[in-house]
Design a protein around this motif. Structure first.
Motif, PDB file in Angstrom:
ATOM      1  N   GLN A 297       0.807  -1.224   0.000  1.00 54.42           N
ATOM      2  CA  GLN A 297       0.000   0.000   0.000  1.00 54.42           C
ATOM      3  C   GLN A 297       0.840   1.274   0.000  1.00 54.42           C
ATOM      4  O   GLN A 297       0.478   2.259  -0.650  1.00 54.42           O
ATOM      5  CB  GLN A 297      -0.950   0.025   1.208  1.00 54.42           C
TER       6      GLN A 297
ATOM      7  N   LEU B 251       2.464   1.944  -3.526  1.00 53.26           N
ATOM      8  CA  LEU B 251       1.385   2.245  -4.471  1.00 53.26           C
ATOM      9  C   LEU B 251       0.796   3.627  -4.197  1.00 53.26           C
ATOM     10  O   LEU B 251       0.447   4.351  -5.132  1.00 53.26           O
ATOM     11  CB  LEU B 251       0.295   1.179  -4.391  1.00 53.26           C
TER      12      LEU B 251
ATOM     13  N   MET C 157       0.772   6.579  -6.991  1.00 51.39           N
ATOM     14  CA  MET C 157      -0.430   7.322  -7.386  1.00 51.39           C
ATOM     15  C   MET C 157      -0.195   8.825  -7.325  1.00 51.39           C
ATOM     16  O   MET C 157      -0.528   9.567  -8.255  1.00 51.39           O
ATOM     17  CB  MET C 157      -1.606   6.941  -6.480  1.00 51.39           C
TER      18      MET C 157
ATOM     19  N   GLY D 150      -0.982  -6.552  -6.643  1.00 50.01           N
ATOM     20  CA  GLY D 150      -1.784  -5.351  -6.435  1.00 50.01           C
ATOM     21  C   GLY D 150      -3.241  -5.658  -6.165  1.00 50.01           C
ATOM     22  O   GLY D 150      -4.118  -4.870  -6.508  1.00 50.01           O
TER      23      GLY D 150
ATOM     24  N   TRP E 149      -7.439   4.162 -10.285  1.00 52.53           N
ATOM     25  CA  TRP E 149      -6.231   3.346 -10.310  1.00 52.53           C
ATOM     26  C   TRP E 149      -6.468   1.860 -10.068  1.00 52.53           C
ATOM     27  O   TRP E 149      -5.523   1.067 -10.117  1.00 52.53           O
ATOM     28  CB  TRP E 149      -5.226   3.866  -9.273  1.00 52.53           C
ATOM     29  N   PHE E 150      -7.710   1.459  -9.817  1.00 52.79           N
ATOM     30  CA  PHE E 150      -8.005   0.058  -9.535  1.00 52.79           C
ATOM     31  C   PHE E 150      -9.208  -0.412 -10.341  1.00 52.79           C
ATOM     32  O   PHE E 150     -10.114   0.365 -10.636  1.00 52.79           O
ATOM     33  CB  PHE E 150      -8.287  -0.148  -8.037  1.00 52.79           C
TER      34      PHE E 150
ATOM     35  N   ALA F 103      -4.909  -3.284  -8.692  1.00 55.07           N
ATOM     36  CA  ALA F 103      -4.233  -2.089  -9.211  1.00 55.07           C
ATOM     37  C   ALA F 103      -3.989  -2.236 -10.708  1.00 55.07           C
ATOM     38  O   ALA F 103      -3.646  -3.317 -11.193  1.00 55.07           O
ATOM     39  CB  ALA F 103      -2.921  -1.873  -8.478  1.00 55.07           C
ATOM     40  N   LYS F 104      -4.138  -1.152 -11.413  1.00 53.86           N
ATOM     41  CA  LYS F 104      -3.892  -1.172 -12.852  1.00 53.86           C
ATOM     42  C   LYS F 104      -2.412  -1.478 -13.116  1.00 53.86           C
ATOM     43  O   LYS F 104      -1.540  -1.008 -12.388  1.00 53.86           O
ATOM     44  CB  LYS F 104      -4.271   0.163 -13.469  1.00 53.86           C
TER      45      LYS F 104
ATOM     46  N   LEU G 158       0.234   1.191 -12.977  1.00 50.40           N
ATOM     47  CA  LEU G 158       0.594   1.697 -11.656  1.00 50.40           C
ATOM     48  C   LEU G 158       1.631   0.774 -11.003  1.00 50.40           C
ATOM     49  O   LEU G 158       2.653   1.232 -10.489  1.00 50.40           O
ATOM     50  CB  LEU G 158      -0.649   1.799 -10.766  1.00 50.40           C
ATOM     51  N   VAL G 159       1.383  -0.531 -11.049  1.00 51.69           N
ATOM     52  CA  VAL G 159       2.299  -1.490 -10.433  1.00 51.69           C
ATOM     53  C   VAL G 159       3.662  -1.436 -11.112  1.00 51.69           C
ATOM     54  O   VAL G 159       4.703  -1.594 -10.460  1.00 51.69           O
ATOM     55  CB  VAL G 159       1.714  -2.909 -10.505  1.00 51.69           C
TER      56      VAL G 159
END
Length: 264
Positions: free
Chosen positions: A105, A108, A112, A144, A163-164, A173-174, A177-178
């Motif tokens: 978290q 991430l 973001m 994610g 983002w998710f 998570a997309k 992003l990861v």
């Protein structure tokens, strides 16, 4: 109990105080059930026979409590500091290390924030390295994937939707992003540290579980991979005062610590 506490200390350096040994039984109940074992004594025997069970036991004993944008004011301060460092370094790519990242978290949340800044300003994304001693935690972080309860803890609905993606009862998570984060397994006490220098190191609520000599060792190791003047972010109940000469309270960012330039 003592054998399991010793296993945790040998693998991670962490110690459970005598008044918190109750946590061993609580944390290991699900593992006992999964392995169809009747007692902690049975688990100790299984640990001695199987390295895989030993790994599972250590993972279960580690405190992986976390949330998105935990202590949001601290995360925002880190973003502010990164913007300042970027401006002072004429656009050089910033490097950040989230040490003890649990199931992901914290890195991430940072990813973001910086992605949203990039959409407003033409800036290079920072390199984010995230590490944890638990491979099980890192498997989750790389995926994610979070439950509805986890996704709601600290994450505004706007960011959740941006983002998710919802997959069944979970939120994932997309990939873009990861991909902003390099996850790696790392024992802060013994393993080689990431190569290169970092502008910011976050290590929140990890030192709490280490004895004083190992706290000092970790802090001194951080000093070898942080840029002069770089920032160290600890948990609210942690400090460098009286534990190292390599860091001092930051005069610019309250509650953070800056690396002391090495004496020539």
């Amino acid at each position: 109990m003592a054998a399991l506490n010793t296993l945790l200390e040998m693998r991670t350096g962490q110690q459970l105080a005598a008044n918190r040994e109750w946590r061993i039984e609580t944390a290991l109940k699900p593992l006992l059930r999964d392995l169809n074992l009747a007692s902690l004594d049975d688990l100790v025997e299984a640990v001695q026979r199987s390295p895989e069970v030993a790994d599972q036991t250590v993972d279960a004993l580690l405190n992986q409590e976390s949330s998105f944008f935990r202590d949001a004011a601290v995360i925002e301060m880190v973003a502010e500091a990164v913007a300042t460092i970027r401006a002072e370094q004429d656009g050089r790519r910033i490097r950040i290390w989230s040490a003890g990242c649990s199931v992901g978290q914290e890195p991430l949340s940072l990813a973001m924030l910086f992605a949203e800044q990039e959409s407003q300003h033409e800036t290079l994304p920072p390199d984010i390295v995230a590490s944890d001693v638990s491979e099980a935690a890192l498997v989750r972080a790389r995926a994610g994937r979070y439950s509805h309860f986890e996704i709601q803890r600290g994450l505004p609905v706007r960011r959740m939707m941006r983002w998710f993606d919802q997959q069944g009862e979970d939120w994932v998570a997309k990939p873009e992003l990861v991909r902003r984060i390099a996850f790696r397994r790392l024992n802060l006490i013994a393993d080689p540290l990431p190569v290169g220098r970092f502008d910011v190191i976050l290590c929140r609520n990890v030192l709490l579980y280490l004895p004083l000599d190992l706290r000092r060792r970790v802090l001194d190791r951080f000093a070898t991979v942080i840029r002069p003047g770089g920032l160290l972010v600890l948990g609210a109940g942690e400090t460098v005062i009286g534990q190292t000469e390599a860091f001092r309270p930051s005069p610019r960012y309250r509650g953070l610590y800056e690396a002391v330039p090495a004496r020539v």
